[in-house]
Design a protein around this motif. Structure first.
Motif, PDB file in Angstrom:
ATOM      1  N   SER A 332       0.780  -1.225   0.177  1.00 15.83           N
ATOM      2  CA  SER A 332       0.254  -0.195  -0.041  1.00 15.83           C
ATOM      3  C   SER A 332       0.844   1.169   0.068  1.00 15.83           C
ATOM      4  O   SER A 332       1.852   1.197   0.806  1.00 15.83           O
ATOM      5  N   PRO A 333       0.519   2.153  -1.033  1.00 20.41           N
ATOM      6  CA  PRO A 333       1.417   3.260  -0.897  1.00 20.41           C
ATOM      7  C   PRO A 333       1.216   4.440   0.255  1.00 20.41           C
ATOM      8  O   PRO A 333       2.174   4.997   0.713  1.00 20.41           O
ATOM      9  N   GLY A 334       0.158   4.162   1.043  1.00 15.02           N
ATOM     10  CA  GLY A 334      -0.055   5.183   2.190  1.00 15.02           C
ATOM     11  C   GLY A 334      -0.008   4.356   3.461  1.00 15.02           C
ATOM     12  O   GLY A 334       0.560   3.255   3.696  1.00 15.02           O
ATOM     13  N   ASP A 335      -0.271   4.943   4.485  1.00 14.02           N
ATOM     14  CA  ASP A 335      -0.038   4.545   5.971  1.00 14.02           C
ATOM     15  C   ASP A 335      -1.446   3.724   6.371  1.00 14.02           C
ATOM     16  O   ASP A 335      -2.115   4.115   7.140  1.00 14.02           O
ATOM     17  N   TYR A 336      -2.091   2.901   5.454  1.00 18.17           N
ATOM     18  CA  TYR A 336      -3.184   2.109   5.763  1.00 18.17           C
ATOM     19  C   TYR A 336      -3.287   0.823   4.980  1.00 18.17           C
ATOM     20  O   TYR A 336      -2.510   0.626   4.024  1.00 18.17           O
ATOM     21  N   ILE A 337      -4.094  -0.007   5.166  1.00 18.08           N
ATOM     22  CA  ILE A 337      -4.236  -1.289   4.531  1.00 18.08           C
ATOM     23  C   ILE A 337      -5.418  -1.252   3.643  1.00 18.08           C
ATOM     24  O   ILE A 337      -6.494  -0.728   4.145  1.00 18.08           O
ATOM     25  N   THR A 338      -5.085  -1.660   2.655  1.00 22.63           N
ATOM     26  CA  THR A 338      -6.281  -1.807   1.313  1.00 22.63           C
ATOM     27  C   THR A 338      -6.914  -3.338   1.377  1.00 22.63           C
ATOM     28  O   THR A 338      -6.451  -4.120   2.107  1.00 22.63           O
ATOM     29  N   TYR A 339      -8.064  -3.200   0.841  1.00 19.69           N
ATOM     30  CA  TYR A 339      -8.602  -4.490   0.721  1.00 19.69           C
ATOM     31  C   TYR A 339      -8.086  -5.670   0.129  1.00 19.69           C
ATOM     32  O   TYR A 339      -7.728  -6.806   0.567  1.00 19.69           O
ATOM     33  N   SER A 340      -7.363  -5.224  -1.023  1.00 17.42           N
ATOM     34  CA  SER A 340      -6.516  -6.197  -1.797  1.00 17.42           C
ATOM     35  C   SER A 340      -5.338  -6.679  -1.227  1.00 17.42           C
ATOM     36  O   SER A 340      -5.093  -7.678  -1.091  1.00 17.42           O
ATOM     37  N   GLY A 341      -4.669  -5.615  -0.396  1.00 19.93           N
ATOM     38  CA  GLY A 341      -3.536  -6.048   0.457  1.00 19.93           C
ATOM     39  C   GLY A 341      -3.805  -6.946   1.630  1.00 19.93           C
ATOM     40  O   GLY A 341      -3.281  -7.804   2.125  1.00 19.93           O
ATOM     41  N   PHE A 342      -5.305  -6.709   2.305  1.00 20.84           N
ATOM     42  CA  PHE A 342      -5.795  -7.443   3.499  1.00 20.84           C
ATOM     43  C   PHE A 342      -5.961  -8.861   2.659  1.00 20.84           C
ATOM     44  O   PHE A 342      -5.548  -9.795   3.508  1.00 20.84           O
ATOM     45  N   CYS A 343      -6.422  -9.164   1.639  1.00 15.50           N
ATOM     46  CA  CYS A 343      -6.800 -10.531   1.028  1.00 15.50           C
ATOM     47  C   CYS A 343      -5.512 -11.267   0.734  1.00 15.50           C
ATOM     48  O   CYS A 343      -5.404 -12.374   0.995  1.00 15.50           O
ATOM     49  N   GLN A 344      -4.599 -10.534   0.129  1.00 15.76           N
ATOM     50  CA  GLN A 344      -3.150 -10.982   0.063  1.00 15.76           C
ATOM     51  C   GLN A 344      -2.581 -11.530   1.131  1.00 15.76           C
ATOM     52  O   GLN A 344      -1.969 -12.580   1.286  1.00 15.76           O
ATOM     53  N   ALA A 345      -2.631 -10.584   2.229  1.00 13.35           N
ATOM     54  CA  ALA A 345      -1.730 -11.051   3.577  1.00 13.35           C
ATOM     55  C   ALA A 345      -2.634 -12.258   4.097  1.00 13.35           C
ATOM     56  O   ALA A 345      -1.923 -13.280   4.632  1.00 13.35           O
ATOM     57  N   LEU A 346      -3.929 -12.452   3.975  1.00 15.85           N
ATOM     58  CA  LEU A 346      -4.710 -13.579   4.651  1.00 15.85           C
ATOM     59  C   LEU A 346      -4.214 -15.003   3.864  1.00 15.85           C
ATOM     60  O   LEU A 346      -3.896 -15.855   4.387  1.00 15.85           O
ATOM     61  N   CYS A 347      -4.179 -14.768   2.683  1.00 12.42           N
ATOM     62  CA  CYS A 347      -3.560 -15.788   1.703  1.00 12.42           C
ATOM     63  C   CYS A 347      -2.131 -16.316   2.106  1.00 12.42           C
ATOM     64  O   CYS A 347      -1.777 -17.474   2.420  1.00 12.42           O
ATOM     65  N   GLN A 348      -1.253 -15.242   2.349  1.00 15.18           N
ATOM     66  CA  GLN A 348       0.070 -15.516   2.804  1.00 15.18           C
ATOM     67  C   GLN A 348       0.217 -16.300   4.270  1.00 15.18           C
ATOM     68  O   GLN A 348       0.946 -17.071   4.672  1.00 15.18           O
ATOM     69  N   LEU A 349      -0.765 -15.915   5.168  1.00 16.53           N
ATOM     70  CA  LEU A 349      -0.933 -16.446   6.420  1.00 16.53           C
ATOM     71  C   LEU A 349      -1.758 -17.723   6.601  1.00 16.53           C
ATOM     72  O   LEU A 349      -1.662 -18.549   7.452  1.00 16.53           O
ATOM     73  N   GLY A 350      -2.031 -17.971   5.272  1.00 18.77           N
ATOM     74  CA  GLY A 350      -2.901 -19.640   5.224  1.00 18.77           C
ATOM     75  C   GLY A 350      -4.359 -19.777   5.575  1.00 18.77           C
ATOM     76  O   GLY A 350      -4.706 -20.641   5.674  1.00 18.77           O
ATOM     77  N   VAL A 351      -4.847 -18.683   5.997  1.00 19.72           N
ATOM     78  CA  VAL A 351      -6.265 -18.637   6.262  1.00 19.72           C
ATOM     79  C   VAL A 351      -7.182 -18.531   5.006  1.00 19.72           C
ATOM     80  O   VAL A 351      -8.388 -18.866   5.382  1.00 19.72           O
ATOM     81  N   ALA A 352      -6.542 -17.879   3.914  1.00 17.13           N
ATOM     82  CA  ALA A 352      -7.469 -17.827   2.795  1.00 17.13           C
ATOM     83  C   ALA A 352      -6.715 -18.333   1.615  1.00 17.13           C
ATOM     84  O   ALA A 352      -5.416 -18.502   1.511  1.00 17.13           O
TER      85      ALA A 352
END
Length: 464
Positions: A332-352
């Motif tokens: 994310s370019p700003g100091d926040y979490i985007t929906y697409s970034g959130f989905c990507q992180a959940l995949c990396q954590l193995g929960v999605a």
């Protein structure tokens, strides 16, 4: 084998140990009264859950892992005969068994014949994809008649299943009570996925969520009044786990811990299983939910539990609070979490991102919860409030209404059946002290038996 803590004077510790052993012995005698057990003027209901270790899984040699008990008829036959003798000796009103070798007709016939002759009606359910084992639930005719029986097939990674029995009391001492008192109970028997790694936590949580979701649907479809729910089985998770916290947030109580007045922090005081890795842990539970117990909306508890898993996985990765926020931000370019970034992180954590993980709807529901102001992004404060510092809370405790045995109705309100936990015991007695005896050979699990006494409670299950 774990040693007892040496933090008391020797004499006092010995005295307490003798008192405890005496109590366990008394409990066992009382438990063996089974279906006919009486506590005071109450006729009680007893329930046993037991993972009996299918012979196809029981290893006979550490050196040769392929050598299983199922290859030797005399071995598995003798052990299961001893299991049946113990079950018939305890004479519980309800018996919930896991890892029954349903792929062997001789063993299945033995259980059904012996239990049938002793007065039980039994139901069996094999795991999907011909796994070989499954569940068997038996209910004693002297106590309950079967209204309905349902099978739950999770069709997930572990081919797990669950049974739901809707029963009604036939006990004459209950039938003598006022006709306005509902006398029905829902019983569930299940065996959750073994947590081979932390990424499977979400699968086990989904299995429990599906059970509770199915119960809600069943009650609505049949227009049922609230009634006691008893969940039995091998949950493959301890009091420290996410499933335990999830069920607690839904108002369920662990019957064994209730009987012994243990808190959620007393996980070390008892065990019920020694797994194939040699670890001992407490994973077998009989959960009780009374119909007057305050409950959270199911989806709220689910979301809280998933956030708990996300935080756990972030901490397992040794991420600090700031680093965890950065991980969820992705690029994310700003100091926040985007929906697409959130989905990507959940995949990396193995929960999605895999067939057994969170689906798109689940992920979107979580995002709606974490994006508190609804502006489409999650800032650091929202991350702290919903993920990092969020705690799964439990509904407030409710006091049980006066008992069925000769006490008054409450303000003219419709009454229904509820239960008090009167007693609970694990066998062998060493497991109640957090140890696993080397000479125990019935199974790699300890049978758990709980005695419930009936009480009348106001009908209506409030949502918190």
């Amino acid at each position: 084998m774990r040693k007892e803590r040496n933090d008391e004077p020797g004499v006092d510790r010995l005295k307490q140990r003798r008192q405890r052993i005496r109590k366990i012995s008394d409990n066992k005698k009382r438990m063996r009264m089974g279906c006919g057990s009486m506590v005071g003027s109450e006729r009680c209901v007893s329930c046993t859950t037991f993972n009996i270790l299918a012979p196809i899984y029981k290893r006979l040699s550490e050196e040769d892992q392929s050598c299983r008990e199922s290859q030797y008829r005399a071995y598995w036959l003798s052990r299961n005969e001893r299991i049946i003798e113990r079950l018939l000796g305890d004479r519980s009103s309800i018996i919930c068994l896991q890892e029954v070798w349903l792929g062997n007709d001789e063993l299945v016939d033995m259980y059904e014949k012996r239990l049938g002759e002793a007065g039980y009606v039994s139901f069996k359910l094999a795991r999907t994809n011909n796994r070989g084992d499954g569940l068997l639930t038996a209910v004693h005719r002297d106590y309950f008649k079967i209204i309905n029986h349902r099978e739950l097939l999770f069709n997930d990674f572990g081919d797990r299943v669950a049974q739901l029995l809707h029963v009604e009391s036939v006990d004459p001492s209950w039938q003598e009570q006022k006709s306005s008192i509902q006398q029905q109970v829902l019983i569930v028997n299940t065996h959750l996925l073994f947590p081979h790694d932390s990424s499977l936590c979400i699968v086990r949580l989904q299995q429990v969520y599906k059970i509770l979701q199915y119960i809600e649907t069943y009650q609505k479809e049949h227009n049922l009044d609230p009634m006691p729910i008893i969940l039995c089985g091998d949950w493959n998770g301890s009091k420290r786990g996410h499933v335990y916290k999830f069920l607690r947030s839904q108002g369920f109580v662990s019957s064994y811990d209730t009987a012994h007045q243990y808190s959620d922090f007393d996980a070390h005081k008892w065990v019920s299983h020694r797994n194939h890795r040699g670890n001992i842990c407490g994973v077998d539970f009989i959960w009780l939910l009374n119909p007057n117990k305050c409950r959270k909306p199911l989806r709220t508890s689910w979301n809280e539990a998933v956030f708990g898993i996300i935080k756990y996985l972030l901490r397992t990765a040794s991420l600090t609070e700031n680093n965890a926020f950065a991980f969820l931000k992705v690029d994310s370019p700003g100091d926040y979490i985007t929906y697409s970034g959130f989905c990507q992180a959940l995949c990396q954590l193995g929960v999605a991102g895999h067939p057994h993980g969170l689906g798109p709807k689940d992920t979107n529901d979580l995002w709606v919860q974490v994006d508190i102001d609804g502006n489409g992004v999650v800032d650091y404060e929202e991350f702290q409030q919903r993920i990092w510092n969020h705690k799964c809370s439990e509904p407030p405790e409710e006091k049980i209404a006066p008992g069925i045995d000769g006490t008054q109705m409450m303000g003219g309100r419709q009454q229904t059946l509820g239960f008090n936990v009167k007693d609970a015991v694990l066998f062998p007695p060493e497991v109640e002290r957090g140890m696993w005896p080397e000479n125990y050979s019935l199974s790699d699990h300890a049978p758990l038996t709980v005695v419930f006494s009936p009480v009348s409670v106001p009908c209506g299950q409030p949502i918190c």
